[in-house]
Design an enzyme around this catalytic site. Structure first.
Site: not given
Length: 406
Positions: A75, A271, A280, A363
């Site tokens: 994202d 977000r 993470y 990622p």
């Protein structure tokens, strides 16, 4: 973008007039296209959206899933990807919805109490002069929505062919040497199985001038051209989760990198929407040849690890919206097309791979997705130039050089 060429026209300038004769007949059991794209992730969609600007070029995009993506994982959208999305006409939509990563803060162990963390610095996330756009965070599914909208509004009204699984892909040998006489104008042959209701097991044959594998790290297209990923895993498990939580950690609405004395490292990224944030979290060290699935790590373990990392601050998780575990691996193929280096002077590339099909990354921050989007953007205009007769096929060899080596 120039909307009105010869005076004002009373229509939506973002929707091109449909042009007959260029729509892909996706229900035919045998068909021919100029470009076959395998994989409907961000790489394949970016390539399809770019090629859809040329109605004389026929494109088919195969996607194994039954429908468009609903919830994404990658994202983070870099400022360079934003520049590409500006060229495709929807950067302002992303800016309107996304969280803007303007600053990054850094946390390290407290010198007086090593089990606690303290802020050690902060910096702007995108340095001055790098780009006019910020680094942003937006659910991958929304970016897919915008790319699909570009395709649907193009003159070809391009739509993905869902519920299609690639069985095999071959290239007619007579097309390999440009000096050889060949009548094969569409030398790439793909056999595809339908998996949608009412058509299960039906086999379709698609012939193409070029094919592009955007089908992920287990790419069937990559295997068909004899390429393989090379590299190592770091033998380190990480967890990632999107959470709603009550916390007194002061930088919860900033991108924050966290280094602890004994509990590992973490990365926090807010977000879109104002409440949700992603973490993470460094987890277990893995043994040689061990895969993270063997550890059976749960979301509760991720939450507990985050609570230890953030001391002395509290971290009360109310909901885990999404979570996953992974192991860090950096791998790459030795080439991004079907032509060996020794034959590049006389052989036209017919099959390309892009995105995770030819390189994999950690990622964090959407590195893999943003690198993959750049692959597609680089290859798209070159395919268009060759197909429209504006450039020699030798231009296609610059794709591997620029994306892998350059």
């Amino acid at each position: 973008m120039q909307f009105h060429l010869n005076g004002f026209q009373a229509r939506d300038p973002f929707v091109s007039p449909a042009r007959d004769g260029h729509l892909t007949p996706t229900d035919a059991s045998e068909r021919e296209v100029d470009v076959l794209i395998v994989g409907g992730g961000p790489t394949g969609l970016t390539l399809a959206a770019q090629l859809s600007a040329f109605p004389e070029i026929t494109v088919e995009l195969l996607e194994q899933a039954a429908e468009p993506l609903v919830l994404g994982k990658a994202d983070g959208v870099s400022c360079r990807s934003m520049e590409m999305y500006e060229a495709l006409g929807f950067s302002e939509k992303i800016l309107k919805e996304a969280y803007w990563v303007n600053e990054t803060t850094f946390w390290r162990p407290d010198e007086t109490r090593r089990e606690h963390i303290v802020r050690s610095g902060r910096t702007q996330d995108v340095e001055d002069g790098l780009s006019e756009f910020p680094h942003v965070v937006l659910n991958q599914a929304r970016v897919h929505d915008f790319l699909l909208e570009v395709m649907r509004n193009s003159a070809s009204r391009l739509e993905p062919s869902y519920s299609r699984r690639l069985l095999d892909l071959t290239v007619d040998a007579s097309s390999a040497d440009e000096g050889a006489a060949s009548s094969k104008t569409h030398p790439v042959v793909a056999r595809v199985e339908r998996t949608d209701a009412g058509h299960e097991g039906q086999i379709e044959t698609i012939r193409a001038r070029y094919a592009v594998g955007c089908d992920g790290a287990r790419s069937a297209v990559r295997q068909s051209i004899g390429r393989a990923l090379h590299g190592d895993f770091a033998n380190q498990a990480w967890g990632v989760m999107d959470v709603l939580a009550v916390t007194d950690f002061p930088d919860v609405r900033f991108k924050a990198t966290i280094l602890t004395a004994n509990e590992g490292n973490a990365l926090l990224i807010p977000r879109e929407g104002g409440y949700l944030f992603r973490m993470y979290v460094e987890m277990d060290k893995l043994s040689d040849n061990e895969r993270v699935g063997a550890r059976k790590i749960t979301s509760d373990r991720l939450v507990a690890a985050a609570q230890r990392l953030l001391k002395p601050y509290t971290f009360d998780v109310k909901e885990v919206a999404w979570w996953s575990v992974y192991e860090i691996g950096q791998r790459i193929t030795d080439g991004f097309d079907d032509v060996p280096d020794a034959e590049a002077d006389r052989r036209r590339p017919r099959v390309f791979i892009a995105g995770d099909a030819c390189h994999t990354h950690s990622p964090k921050a959407g590195l893999g997705m943003n690198t993959s989007v750049a692959d597609a953007f680089n290859l798209g205009w070159k395919l268009a130039a060759v197909l429209r007769g504006e450039s020699s096929w030798r231009l296609l060899h610059t794709y591997t050089f620029e994306r892998r080596i350059g």
